[in-house]
Motif scaffolding. Structure first.
Motif, PDB file in Angstrom:
ATOM      1  N   ARG A  19       0.858  -1.182   0.000  1.00  0.00           N
ATOM      2  CA  ARG A  19       0.000   0.000   0.000  1.00  0.00           C
ATOM      3  C   ARG A  19       0.893   1.231   0.000  1.00  0.00           C
ATOM      4  N   ASP A  25      -6.506   9.477  -1.488  1.00  0.00           N
ATOM      5  CA  ASP A  25      -6.777   8.036  -1.530  1.00  0.00           C
ATOM      6  C   ASP A  25      -5.494   7.243  -1.719  1.00  0.00           C
ATOM      7  N   ASP A  41      -6.485   1.373  -3.496  1.00  0.00           N
ATOM      8  CA  ASP A  41      -6.139   0.412  -2.453  1.00  0.00           C
ATOM      9  C   ASP A  41      -7.341  -0.266  -1.822  1.00  0.00           C
ATOM     10  N   LEU A  42      -8.483   0.369  -1.786  1.00  0.00           N
ATOM     11  CA  LEU A  42      -9.623  -0.201  -1.075  1.00  0.00           C
ATOM     12  C   LEU A  42     -10.409  -1.170  -1.953  1.00  0.00           C
ATOM     13  N   CYS A  43     -10.787  -2.293  -1.351  1.00  0.00           N
ATOM     14  CA  CYS A  43     -11.674  -3.245  -1.998  1.00  0.00           C
ATOM     15  C   CYS A  43     -12.956  -2.504  -2.393  1.00  0.00           C
ATOM     16  N   THR A  44     -13.518  -2.862  -3.536  1.00  0.00           N
ATOM     17  CA  THR A  44     -14.736  -2.185  -3.984  1.00  0.00           C
ATOM     18  C   THR A  44     -15.963  -2.609  -3.187  1.00  0.00           C
ATOM     19  N   GLU A  46     -15.768  -3.334   0.405  1.00  0.00           N
ATOM     20  CA  GLU A  46     -15.655  -2.899   1.788  1.00  0.00           C
ATOM     21  C   GLU A  46     -14.351  -2.120   1.939  1.00  0.00           C
ATOM     22  N   ASP A  47     -14.261  -1.297   2.947  1.00  0.00           N
ATOM     23  CA  ASP A  47     -13.032  -0.534   3.190  1.00  0.00           C
ATOM     24  C   ASP A  47     -11.951  -1.445   3.763  1.00  0.00           C
ATOM     25  N   TRP A  48     -11.219  -2.102   2.884  1.00  0.00           N
ATOM     26  CA  TRP A  48     -10.166  -3.039   3.278  1.00  0.00           C
ATOM     27  C   TRP A  48      -9.019  -2.883   2.296  1.00  0.00           C
ATOM     28  N   SER A  49      -7.793  -2.826   2.797  1.00  0.00           N
ATOM     29  CA  SER A  49      -6.625  -2.601   1.956  1.00  0.00           C
ATOM     30  C   SER A  49      -6.304  -3.814   1.094  1.00  0.00           C
ATOM     31  N   CYS A  63      -9.295 -10.242  -1.295  1.00  0.00           N
ATOM     32  CA  CYS A  63      -9.572  -9.437  -0.117  1.00  0.00           C
ATOM     33  C   CYS A  63      -9.880 -10.394   1.030  1.00  0.00           C
ATOM     34  N   THR A  86     -11.720  -2.714 -10.033  1.00  0.00           N
ATOM     35  CA  THR A  86     -10.928  -1.818  -9.216  1.00  0.00           C
ATOM     36  C   THR A  86     -10.406  -0.691 -10.102  1.00  0.00           C
TER      37      THR A  86
END
Length: 102
Positions: A19, A25, A41-44, A46-49, A63, A86
């Motif tokens: 990351r 962002d 960087d965030l999964c589409t 949920e907010d997860w790297s 993810c 993404t």
């Protein structure tokens, strides 16, 4: 878009991701079969790297939160809940540096 230096080529081995913190962002950098790719960087789902908290398996990143999978070179979601593409960012390697249009 401004081009920014995100890492050196030797910072990532094949099959690794990272990351890169940017304002506003963050982005994820992946090295797959010698090629570098960059996405949001965030999964589409949920907010997860994707660059730091997910697993890279071949050309797919999974993810770890809900097991959504994304094809890194194609940017498409392959397995629900990762059903949307993404963000695709342009990557350029110059000598030993990896640059991204962010």
């Amino acid at each position: 878009m401004p081009e920014i230096l995100v890492c050196k080529v030797d910072d990532l081995n094949d099959g690794e991701s990272m990351r890169v913190e940017l304002d506003p962002d963050d982005i994820a950098i992946f090295r797959v079969e010698g090629q570098f790719y960059a996405t949001g960087d965030l999964c589409t789902h949920e907010d997860w790297s994707l660059g730091e908290e997910s697993e890279l398996d071949g050309h797919e990143v999974e993810c770890c939160l809900h097991q959504g999978r994304f094809d890194v070179p194609d940017r498409r979601g392959d397995l629900l809940p990762g059903d949307r593409c993404t963000q695709d960012l342009s990557v350029r390697v110059v000598d030993d540096e990896v640059w991204v249009d962010a």
